[in-house]
Design a protein around this motif. Sequence first.
Motif, mmCIF file in Angstrom:
data_model
loop_
_atom_site.group_PDB
_atom_site.id
_atom_site.type_symbol
_atom_site.label_atom_id
_atom_site.label_comp_id
_atom_site.label_asym_id
_atom_site.label_seq_id
_atom_site.Cartn_x
_atom_site.Cartn_y
_atom_site.Cartn_z
ATOM 1 N N PRO A 173 0.813 -1.227 0.000
ATOM 2 C CA PRO A 173 0.000 0.000 0.000
ATOM 3 C C PRO A 173 0.844 1.273 0.000
ATOM 4 N N ALA A 174 1.995 1.252 0.674
ATOM 5 C CA ALA A 174 2.850 2.434 0.708
ATOM 6 C C ALA A 174 3.406 2.741 -0.677
ATOM 7 N N ILE A 175 3.738 1.693 -1.430
ATOM 8 C CA ILE A 175 4.228 1.880 -2.800
ATOM 9 C C ILE A 175 3.112 2.391 -3.697
ATOM 10 N N ASN A 176 1.921 1.821 -3.528
ATOM 11 C CA ASN A 176 0.783 2.291 -4.321
ATOM 12 C C ASN A 176 0.470 3.752 -4.054
ATOM 13 N N ALA A 177 0.761 4.198 -2.839
ATOM 14 C CA ALA A 177 0.442 5.576 -2.454
ATOM 15 C C ALA A 177 1.491 6.586 -2.892
ATOM 16 N N LEU A 178 2.629 6.129 -3.414
ATOM 17 C CA LEU A 178 3.656 7.070 -3.863
ATOM 18 C C LEU A 178 3.086 7.948 -4.972
ATOM 19 N N ASN A 179 3.093 9.254 -4.744
ATOM 20 C CA ASN A 179 2.498 10.178 -5.705
ATOM 21 C C ASN A 179 3.299 11.479 -5.686
ATOM 22 N N TRP A 180 4.054 11.703 -6.756
ATOM 23 C CA TRP A 180 4.927 12.885 -6.842
ATOM 24 C C TRP A 180 4.241 14.078 -7.501
ATOM 25 N N ASN A 181 2.923 14.029 -7.655
ATOM 26 C CA ASN A 181 2.226 15.121 -8.316
ATOM 27 C C ASN A 181 2.267 16.446 -7.573
ATOM 28 N N PRO A 182 2.305 16.475 -6.233
ATOM 29 C CA PRO A 182 2.385 17.777 -5.561
ATOM 30 C C PRO A 182 3.609 18.601 -5.966
ATOM 31 N N ILE A 183 4.788 17.987 -5.986
ATOM 32 C CA ILE A 183 5.982 18.740 -6.352
ATOM 33 C C ILE A 183 6.015 18.984 -7.862
ATOM 34 N N PRO A 349 15.308 13.741 -12.927
ATOM 35 C CA PRO A 349 15.508 13.730 -11.470
ATOM 36 C C PRO A 349 14.272 13.299 -10.685
ATOM 37 N N MET A 350 13.090 13.755 -11.079
ATOM 38 C CA MET A 350 11.885 13.331 -10.369
ATOM 39 C C MET A 350 11.655 11.836 -10.530
ATOM 40 N N THR A 351 11.866 11.335 -11.737
ATOM 41 C CA THR A 351 11.723 9.899 -11.963
ATOM 42 C C THR A 351 12.655 9.117 -11.050
ATOM 43 N N LYS A 352 13.880 9.575 -10.925
ATOM 44 C CA LYS A 352 14.864 8.870 -10.095
ATOM 45 C C LYS A 352 14.568 9.038 -8.611
ATOM 46 N N ASP A 353 14.010 10.163 -8.204
ATOM 47 C CA ASP A 353 13.582 10.315 -6.811
ATOM 48 C C ASP A 353 12.505 9.289 -6.479
ATOM 49 N N ILE A 354 11.567 9.098 -7.404
ATOM 50 C CA ILE A 354 10.528 8.082 -7.210
ATOM 51 C C ILE A 354 11.157 6.696 -7.126
ATOM 52 N N GLU A 355 12.147 6.447 -7.963
ATOM 53 C CA GLU A 355 12.824 5.150 -7.936
ATOM 54 C C GLU A 355 13.463 4.889 -6.582
ATOM 55 N N VAL A 356 14.141 5.894 -6.035
ATOM 56 C CA VAL A 356 14.801 5.720 -4.736
ATOM 57 C C VAL A 356 13.763 5.435 -3.657
ATOM 58 N N ALA A 357 12.682 6.229 -3.632
ATOM 59 C CA ALA A 357 11.636 6.012 -2.636
ATOM 60 C C ALA A 357 11.030 4.616 -2.786
ATOM 61 N N TYR A 358 10.768 4.198 -4.014
ATOM 62 C CA TYR A 358 10.211 2.872 -4.267
ATOM 63 C C TYR A 358 11.152 1.789 -3.757
ATOM 64 N N LEU A 359 12.439 1.919 -4.048
ATOM 65 C CA LEU A 359 13.400 0.879 -3.671
ATOM 66 C C LEU A 359 13.554 0.776 -2.157
ATOM 67 N N PHE A 360 13.491 1.900 -1.459
ATOM 68 C CA PHE A 360 13.545 1.835 0.001
ATOM 69 C C PHE A 360 12.330 1.085 0.534
ATOM 70 N N LEU A 361 11.142 1.425 0.028
ATOM 71 C CA LEU A 361 9.939 0.728 0.483
ATOM 72 C C LEU A 361 9.973 -0.735 0.075
ATOM 73 N N ARG A 362 10.490 -1.006 -1.105
ATOM 74 C CA ARG A 362 10.583 -2.384 -1.600
ATOM 75 C C ARG A 362 11.473 -3.235 -0.705
ATOM 76 N N CYS A 363 12.468 -2.576 -0.115
ATOM 77 C CA CYS A 363 13.409 -3.277 0.761
ATOM 78 C C CYS A 363 13.027 -3.166 2.235
ATOM 79 N N GLY A 364 11.831 -2.640 2.513
ATOM 80 C CA GLY A 364 11.306 -2.668 3.874
ATOM 81 C C GLY A 364 11.643 -1.497 4.758
ATOM 82 N N ARG A 365 12.075 -0.376 4.178
ATOM 83 C CA ARG A 365 12.392 0.791 4.993
ATOM 84 C C ARG A 365 11.735 2.030 4.419
ATOM 85 N N GLU A 366 11.458 2.992 5.311
ATOM 86 C CA GLU A 366 10.930 4.271 4.858
ATOM 87 C C GLU A 366 12.026 5.046 4.130
#
Length: 389
Positions: A173-183, A349-366
């Motif tokens: 659910p945390a990955i599904n909720a990732l939404n970079w539209n505000p920035i 850069p935004m795409t890669k920021d999303i990637e980093v956030a996704y990978l942290f969540l994918r590996c079990g950390r915020e």
Amino acid sequence: LKMTVALRLLQATVLLSSTQYAAAYTPASMSNSPRWSSSSLFSATSQDVDSTTTAAAATTTTTDDEDHITTRDLLSLDYIRSTLIRQEETIIFALIERAQFRQNRQVYEKGGVSGLEGDTSFLEFMLSGTEKLHSAVRRYESPEEHAFFPHLLPEFNDSMEHLDYPDLLANDPAINALNWNPILYEKYINVIVPAIAANGDDEQYGSTCVTDTAALQALSKRIHYGKFVAESKYLSNPEGFQQLVDAGDAEGVMELLTNAKVEEQVLTRARLKATTYGREPMLSSFPMTRDASNGGNDSTSIIAAAAAMAVVAAVEAMQDSTEDNGIDKIKGKVDPAIIEAIYRELIIPMTKDIEVAYLFLRCGREPPTEYAADRMSIDVAKLSPRKAI
């Protein structure tokens, strides 16, 4: 004069060979090709795929009936790879459309246009209304779509069947909720619009917001493909990413997922496309030459003119459009250097920021706070177009 002579020579060359090329490029010669690539598993080695154009690794399904394409087929890995390239055209054309109007800052100010319900801007009113309509036909069920105002979307009423999407992303659910539209929304209004649109007001508020909506939705879809990119790269090296995430090394994760060489290819392609699409056809420079052998068909002349225009676009794309270098400045609808800067400083850069956030969540950390959805890890307040080589 030299450029004109060169283009005339190119036209003559293409005219001589175009009949042969046209004969080879026919629907019959393509009829044996599958609609999508036949590969069933994508190898995420990042050797031939860009750090911003990688697809998720998963098994795809195929169908014997090429006339029937299911939703699952349209989110197959083959489709994802091809759609990332096509999105470049969508984004560039959307920005060209927006550039025809002045900045019209009034549409971005809350209460700037009277008669709207609530404390909202004209763009917020138009964009949220569009999202409500699109939500009713299931747009935001798709994992590749993200609303700018999800809290305003109506509840799904089950009047239409749910679509069958493949599980390409981690079920979190945390990955599904990732939404970079505000920035993205903030940077679009404060960085992109001032870079592509002329100062001032032309009172074309409705048309401005329509083009803003198209541009924002295209940009949002593009940067959120970072989720698919991240999943693919995780599956290619789960131990490496897990080790970096466990150590809290966000910079290491960023370095591991970055492919600078291919990113540069993306930037070059974006600049070239912007140069090509942002200019008028040079029809006056290439008079039609009717070929009596094919009944007076003008196709060979059209092919020659298109080829010559591509050469001119390539030459101009490599020129510096921001200073006087003895050549006329590029006359286009949007400066290609600006389009390249938008990709280099915002989209990638935004795409890669999303990637980093996704990978942290994918590996079990915020993810670290600098990779939150309301900011960029490296902030950009103004674009810095670079000179062409």
